[in-house]
Design an enzyme around this catalytic site. Structure first.
Site, PDB file in Angstrom:
ATOM      1  N   HIS A 173      41.623  29.040  84.407  1.00 10.80           N
ATOM      2  CA  HIS A 173      41.019  30.831  84.206  1.00 10.80           C
ATOM      3  C   HIS A 173      40.245  31.183  84.858  1.00 10.80           C
ATOM      4  O   HIS A 173      39.384  31.847  85.299  1.00 10.80           O
ATOM      5  CB  HIS A 173      41.861  31.113  83.147  1.00 10.80           C
ATOM      6  CG  HIS A 173      41.600  32.958  83.896  1.00 10.80           C
ATOM      7  ND1 HIS A 173      42.956  33.725  84.534  1.00 10.80           N
ATOM      8  CD2 HIS A 173      40.393  34.205  83.100  1.00 10.80           C
ATOM      9  CE1 HIS A 173      42.223  35.250  83.966  1.00 10.80           C
ATOM     10  NE2 HIS A 173      40.650  35.253  83.647  1.00 10.80           N
ATOM     11  N   GLU A 174      38.803  30.258  83.911  1.00 16.56           N
ATOM     12  CA  GLU A 174      37.549  30.901  83.229  1.00 16.56           C
ATOM     13  C   GLU A 174      37.124  30.144  85.036  1.00 16.56           C
ATOM     14  O   GLU A 174      36.129  29.999  85.189  1.00 16.56           O
ATOM     15  CB  GLU A 174      37.079  30.454  81.911  1.00 16.56           C
ATOM     16  CG  GLU A 174      37.490  30.831  80.856  1.00 16.56           C
ATOM     17  CD  GLU A 174      37.353  32.825  81.085  1.00 16.56           C
ATOM     18  OE1 GLU A 174      36.482  33.250  82.047  1.00 16.56           O
ATOM     19  OE2 GLU A 174      38.222  33.410  80.746  1.00 16.56           O
ATOM     20  N   HIS A 186      37.016  31.904  87.590  1.00 10.98           N
ATOM     21  CA  HIS A 186      36.055  32.686  88.365  1.00 10.98           C
ATOM     22  C   HIS A 186      34.834  32.080  88.049  1.00 10.98           C
ATOM     23  O   HIS A 186      34.435  32.765  89.070  1.00 10.98           O
ATOM     24  CB  HIS A 186      35.850  33.426  86.656  1.00 10.98           C
ATOM     25  CG  HIS A 186      36.770  34.742  86.276  1.00 10.98           C
ATOM     26  ND1 HIS A 186      37.047  36.316  86.974  1.00 10.98           N
ATOM     27  CD2 HIS A 186      37.616  34.992  84.686  1.00 10.98           C
ATOM     28  CE1 HIS A 186      38.092  36.878  86.575  1.00 10.98           C
ATOM     29  NE2 HIS A 186      38.122  35.600  85.234  1.00 10.98           N
ATOM     30  N   HIS A 217      34.513  31.825  91.649  1.00 11.85           N
ATOM     31  CA  HIS A 217      34.138  33.142  92.019  1.00 11.85           C
ATOM     32  C   HIS A 217      32.572  33.570  92.825  1.00 11.85           C
ATOM     33  O   HIS A 217      32.264  33.703  94.145  1.00 11.85           O
ATOM     34  CB  HIS A 217      34.796  34.224  91.803  1.00 11.85           C
ATOM     35  CG  HIS A 217      35.246  35.283  92.917  1.00 11.85           C
ATOM     36  ND1 HIS A 217      36.107  36.492  91.980  1.00 11.85           N
ATOM     37  CD2 HIS A 217      34.988  35.389  93.788  1.00 11.85           C
ATOM     38  CE1 HIS A 217      35.937  38.214  92.650  1.00 11.85           C
ATOM     39  NE2 HIS A 217      34.996  37.039  94.532  1.00 11.85           N
TER      40      HIS A 217
END
Length: 696
Positions: free
Chosen positions: A480-481, A484, A487
């Site tokens: 998940h991180e 990010h 991104h």
């Protein structure tokens, strides 16, 4: 070219590494040279430089145009951004009393600095003039988006208010900054102050890897040879799942859920009440009835009604599934001869037993195959296969703690793309949770500026050289991180304000939650889930049982989350004066929605840092679920292509989602990727809730 902006040299700046050019690899912060006493002088210089830059823009005698107003604003404040990025990284990931004391002052000074900028009538006049002419200006798509976002940001900050209202807004902003900082400091204080020391008779049911991590945590706290449970979620969750000692589970659970609510110097109840009053006043000054209406106007959801509609749609089947699971857990207790009623500190323990019975799977069986190092490699390899980027570890880049690792990221052509910092282990100086941030954002305004991206987690560290072993939830958090992080790393925009994760809160979780899907793919697990001792790959039978168990206990997980999102929404839609006692409000709202008493909020109010340590997720905690509608639907594009690494789908994902940053409207970006809006039922299908039993 890297950003090497430096303040005007002064006598003090010659001895302050924050005010000098950085000669480190890739002009990264020289953490080993930076001390707490460097920050206040650096902030002073940065504030002064930025104020002068803003004055020059405001007082420019030339007619306003995009270059002398919007682009000039983008170029302003570079030193402030640089100093603040380093400071807030340390405050969150490796704080000490000196830094926390400075943080209290900086939060107020930061508000005091930004208030006159964001409420500058003359500056806003220049921006508003351009905004009104935007259809006639020859602007690129990104330039138009930047102009719109700049206008919106100033307008929503009160730039159009009269002088009296602006003065009150400034007071409110300063006080809210102070309160948000106090909230996070209180939470960290309660987490640092509590541990449960485990004796030889207290480890029944605990895995060897958990005990090893508990010993490492004790050593970190100056208790060599001991073992402790801490209030880090990565310590609490596995303890509640596996400890056979019901009395200790209760003790740990109650300490965890009482953070910020102990009537001590760290109590957050009064802080919350004042934050809510001031947020409501802010909204009314800006013409909104509630803070939620104000906050959600600038989001994908647009209104509190739209948010409530999504949450209630998910709440009903989730609650029904949770109630059915509750009854099954109570039956299991009775089977074992227990004569007690299932309590919140029992749920995870008996859910694990039920999962073993129904799916023949428990977390302890797979953890030896999920070593931290291998899951990092899995996340990297997935990015390589999807986007062509590669990762090579660098030992020459300064870091803020010896545990931090750094990788250089290169694109498919071997060109430098950025740096990725991974800070994975829990420690007393780090706030709880997991997050992504940056030390420098990607942009092209003055040449190619490569990003410096950070992931921070709180995984339990192995002791005596043993590797850190992750639970499936931990491994999902890592992906998940890293989503990010991608991104930020894959961002390909011109203007800093539109870089990477500078998107709506209810869109920002799409790249991160979408990336989680690859962590649980058999193709990925077969390659990277290998036993930390033997190197043997994950057995097919265990892999099948893991995949079959994924949707187990989703009623609980969804209830835990949605109830927190609903509480957040109610905090910010009901009149602050009517909320009263925070604990009573919490009880009232949970009773209203029929919250099962055996399940606690994922974030009780006094520890709800997402919405009270700052306002980024205030009225916005729902964002994870809003984004999940998109991410569940988005992964379907790869499934429909028949290849989880399909090159054409991956290119659209890169171009329209990860690389676009905030340069496009998020709805348009999603439709460009998927070819249509998201299908709402994808979320319920992913969580296995489409066939939930009827609610009692």
């Amino acid at each position: 070219m890297q950003d090497s902006s430096v303040a005007t040299a002064t006598t003090d700046s010659l001895d302050n590494p924050l005010l000098q050019g950085w000669t480190t690899p890739f002009e990264t912060p020289p953490f080993q040279e930076i001390a707490p006493e460097h920050f206040l002088p650096a902030f002073e210089q940065a504030f002064a430089d930025h104020a002068a830059e803003i004055a020059a823009i405001t007082n420019d005698p030339s007619a306003p145009d995009f270059a002398n107003t919007i682009t000039a604003l983008e170029r302003s404040g570079r030193l402030l951004n640089r100093v603040a990025a380093v400071f807030y990284d340390l405050v969150s990931a490796d704080s000490n009393p000196a830094l926390l004391e400075i943080d209290t002052e900086v939060s107020q000074r930061m508000a005091r600095h930004w208030n006159p900028i964001m409420m500058n009538a003359a500056l806003f006049g220049r921006i508003a003039l351009l905004y009104g002419l935007r259809a006639k200006l020859a602007l690129s798509g990104e330039e138009k988006r930047l102009l719109e976002r700049t206008y919106t940001r100033f307008h929503r900050s009160g730039a159009g208010l009269d002088d009296k209202a602006k003065a009150r807004m400034a007071e409110i902003n300063e006080r809210l900054a102070e309160l948000g900082t106090a909230f996070s400091h209180h939470l960290l204080g309660d987490e640092q102050d509590w541990t449960l020391q485990l004796g030889d008779n207290d480890v029944d049911g605990l895995s060897d890897s958990f005990v090893a991590a508990a010993k490492a945590a004790a050593t970190e706290r100056g208790l060599p040879g001991k073992a402790v449970v801490t209030l880090s979620r990565s310590s609490v969750e596995p303890f509640l799942k596996s400890s056979a000692r019901r009395d200790l589970r209760e003790k740990v659970f109650k300490a965890f859920t009482a953070r910020g609510n102990n009537g001590n110097a760290n109590d957050n109840n009064a802080v919350i009440s004042e934050i809510l009053r001031l947020r409501e006043e802010t909204a009314k000054l800006l013409g909104f009835q509630t803070f939620a209406e104000y906050r959600l106007e600038d989001s994908m959801a647009k209104t509190p009604q739209a948010v409530r509609g999504l949450l209630e749609r998910v709440w009903k089947p989730a609650r029904a599934r949770a109630l059915a699971d509750r009854d099954a857990l109570q039956e299991l207790i009775a089977e074992e001869g227990g004569n007690f009623k299932l309590a919140a500190w029992d749920w995870r323990y008996y859910a694990e037993k039920l999962r073993q019975r129904r799916a023949n799977f428990d977390d302890a069986a797979i953890k030896p195959y999920l070593s931290l190092d291998n899951m990092i490699l899995a996340a990297f390899d997935t990015a390589t296969k999807l986007f062509g980027v590669t990762f090579s570890e660098r030992k020459d880049v300064p870091v803020w703690h010896p545990d931090v690792r750094v990788w250089e990221v290169k694109d498919a052509n071997g060109a430098h793309k950025g740096l990725f910092y991974g800070d994975y282990y829990a420690r007393p100086s780090k706030r709880s949770g997991a997050w992504m941030t940056s030390l420098r954002d990607q942009q092209k305004l003055d040449g190619a500026v490569a990003p410096l991206i950070i992931n921070v987690c709180n995984f339990a560290k192995g002791s005596n050289g043993e590797p850190s072993l992750l639970s499936p939830d931990d491994a999902r958090t890592l992906f998940h991180e890293f989503g990010h992080g991608l991104h930020g790393m894959l961002s390909d925009v011109f203007y800093p304000s539109l870089s990477g994760t500078a998107v709506f809160t209810d869109f920002v979780e799409l790249p991160s939650q979408l990336y989680e899907h690859w962590q649980e793919q058999p193709q990925v697990l077969r390659q990277f889930a290998t036993h930390y001792q033997t190197g043997e790959p994950l057995p097919d039978d265990l892999l099948k049982r893991f995949l079959a168990a994924r949707k187990f206990n989703q009623g609980f997980a969804t209830v835990e989350f949605v109830s927190s999102a609903l509480i957040d929404l109610e905090f910010h839609t009901q009149p602050a004066a009517a909320i009263g006692d925070i604990a009573a409000f919490e009880r009232r709202e949970l009773e209203k929605i029929g919250m099962p008493e055996e399940i606690s909020l994922r974030h009780r109010p006094t520890q709800f840092g997402h919405i009270f340590s700052g306002d980024h997720y205030a009225s916005g905690y729902y964002s994870y679920m809003w984004s999940e509608v998109m991410d569940a639907d988005a992964f379907g594009a790869f499934e429909e292509a028949g290849d989880i690494f399909d090159p054409q789908v991956a290119k659209r994902l890169h171009d329209d989602i990860y690389a676009a940053g905030g340069s496009r409207d998020p709805e348009a970006a999603y439709v460009a990727f998927r070819g249509r809006p998201p299908e709402p039922d994808a979320l319920l299908r992913r969580r296995g809730l489409l066939d939930a039993p009827e609610a009692a």
